[in-house]
Design a protein around this motif. Structure first.
Motif, PDB file in Angstrom:
ATOM      1  N   PRO A   1       5.510   6.042 -10.308  1.00  0.00           N
ATOM      2  CA  PRO A   1       5.136   5.600  -8.957  1.00  0.00           C
ATOM      3  C   PRO A   1       4.397   6.673  -8.149  1.00  0.00           C
ATOM      4  O   PRO A   1       3.528   6.342  -7.337  1.00  0.00           O
TER       5      PRO A   1
ATOM      6  N   LEU B   1       0.712   6.554  -8.323  1.00  0.00           N
ATOM      7  CA  LEU B   1       0.052   5.432  -7.651  1.00  0.00           C
ATOM      8  C   LEU B   1      -0.412   5.802  -6.242  1.00  0.00           C
ATOM      9  O   LEU B   1      -0.767   4.924  -5.457  1.00  0.00           O
TER      10      LEU B   1
ATOM     11  N   PRO C   1      -4.176   4.739  -6.024  1.00  0.00           N
ATOM     12  CA  PRO C   1      -4.342   3.305  -5.770  1.00  0.00           C
ATOM     13  C   PRO C   1      -3.894   2.885  -4.363  1.00  0.00           C
ATOM     14  O   PRO C   1      -4.505   2.008  -3.753  1.00  0.00           O
ATOM     15  N   MET C   2      -2.838   3.520  -3.858  1.00  0.00           N
ATOM     16  CA  MET C   2      -2.393   3.189  -2.492  1.00  0.00           C
ATOM     17  C   MET C   2      -3.482   3.528  -1.482  1.00  0.00           C
ATOM     18  O   MET C   2      -3.785   2.742  -0.587  1.00  0.00           O
TER      19      MET C   2
ATOM     20  N   ASP D   1      -0.249 -12.339  -6.279  1.00  0.00           N
ATOM     21  CA  ASP D   1       0.523 -12.538  -7.503  1.00  0.00           C
ATOM     22  C   ASP D   1      -0.224 -13.489  -8.441  1.00  0.00           C
ATOM     23  O   ASP D   1      -0.317 -13.258  -9.649  1.00  0.00           O
TER      24      ASP D   1
ATOM     25  N   ILE E   1      -2.165  -9.311  -9.706  1.00  0.00           N
ATOM     26  CA  ILE E   1      -2.162  -7.934  -9.192  1.00  0.00           C
ATOM     27  C   ILE E   1      -0.943  -7.150  -9.674  1.00  0.00           C
ATOM     28  O   ILE E   1      -1.053  -5.973 -10.019  1.00  0.00           O
ATOM     29  N   PHE E   2       0.211  -7.781  -9.741  1.00  0.00           N
ATOM     30  CA  PHE E   2       1.421  -7.061 -10.142  1.00  0.00           C
ATOM     31  C   PHE E   2       1.433  -6.802 -11.646  1.00  0.00           C
ATOM     32  O   PHE E   2       1.912  -5.753 -12.092  1.00  0.00           O
ATOM     33  N   LYS E   3       0.877  -7.727 -12.417  1.00  0.00           N
ATOM     34  CA  LYS E   3       0.722  -7.487 -13.862  1.00  0.00           C
ATOM     35  C   LYS E   3      -0.247  -6.331 -14.089  1.00  0.00           C
ATOM     36  O   LYS E   3      -0.053  -5.508 -14.982  1.00  0.00           O
TER      37      LYS E   3
ATOM     38  N   TYR F   1      -0.724  -3.826 -12.046  1.00  0.00           N
ATOM     39  CA  TYR F   1       0.026  -2.604 -11.720  1.00  0.00           C
ATOM     40  C   TYR F   1       0.937  -2.210 -12.884  1.00  0.00           C
ATOM     41  O   TYR F   1       1.032  -1.037 -13.232  1.00  0.00           O
ATOM     42  N   ASP F   2       1.609  -3.193 -13.488  1.00  0.00           N
ATOM     43  CA  ASP F   2       2.459  -2.901 -14.654  1.00  0.00           C
ATOM     44  C   ASP F   2       1.633  -2.286 -15.780  1.00  0.00           C
ATOM     45  O   ASP F   2       2.058  -1.301 -16.410  1.00  0.00           O
TER      46      ASP F   2
ATOM     47  N   ALA G   1      -1.170  -0.637 -15.511  1.00  0.00           N
ATOM     48  CA  ALA G   1      -1.588   0.707 -15.102  1.00  0.00           C
ATOM     49  C   ALA G   1      -0.433   1.696 -15.257  1.00  0.00           C
ATOM     50  O   ALA G   1      -0.625   2.821 -15.743  1.00  0.00           O
ATOM     51  N   MET G   2       0.771   1.278 -14.866  1.00  0.00           N
ATOM     52  CA  MET G   2       1.925   2.181 -14.994  1.00  0.00           C
ATOM     53  C   MET G   2       2.252   2.442 -16.457  1.00  0.00           C
ATOM     54  O   MET G   2       2.530   3.592 -16.844  1.00  0.00           O
TER      55      MET G   2
END
Length: 154
Positions: free
Chosen positions: A49, A52, A55-56, A123, A127-129, A131-132, A134-135
């Motif tokens: 995190p 990130l 990205p933030m 969603d 976008i959340f996928k 982020y996953d 990217a992490m």
């Protein structure tokens, strides 16, 4: 692990592995906070995190630029976005020790309201996928198993 920009302002959280060094834990808490990790594998995951931050800032820049395109003066747009997100982050930080806090913040969005719709829209666009992915990619880089890039679809 020490994420220098926030820790320099006494607002970051340091990661400590292995557990049990009370001197280091006390010192890190004085720098903003400390989480003791059971293993280096957990510490590596916890580092993600902090990766990130870029990205933030990209989200903030995007919000600012969108406002400018709507005719908002650049100084007002920048000030408003920074202050708006500060309030949001403070709200998120208030009870962050409670694992259900972020879920509760999402649940308190007005049903059918603008925030709930924004969340649903993002969603639905994955976008959340993203982020996953990217992490996962950055974790792979930290672990030395990849260059940190998200594999392209074949």
């Amino acid at each position: 692990m020490i994420c220098l920009p926030p820790v320099a302002e006494l607002e970051g959280t340091c990661l400590l592995v292995p557990k049990g060094n009370s001197f280091l834990k006390s010192m890190f808490k004085s720098l903003g906070g400390c989480v003791e990790c059971e293993t280096e594998q957990i510490m590596n995951a916890m580092m993600i995190p902090g990766c990130l931050m870029g990205p933030m800032y990209g989200i903030l820049r995007n919000n600012r630029d969108w406002l400018i395109k709507q005719g908002v003066p650049a100084e007002d747009a920048s000030y408003f976005v920074g202050r708006q997100y500060l309030g949001i982050i403070k709200d998120a930080e208030r009870s962050c020790e409670d694992p259900s806090h972020f879920d509760a913040l999402i649940a308190e969005q007005t049903p059918g309201g603008l925030n709930e719709q924004s969340l649903s829209n993002l969603d639905g666009k994955g976008i959340f996928k993203a982020y996953d992915m990217a992490m996962d990619a950055i974790l792979g880089r930290i672990q030395g198993v990849s260059d940190g890039s998200i594999p392209s679809k074949s």
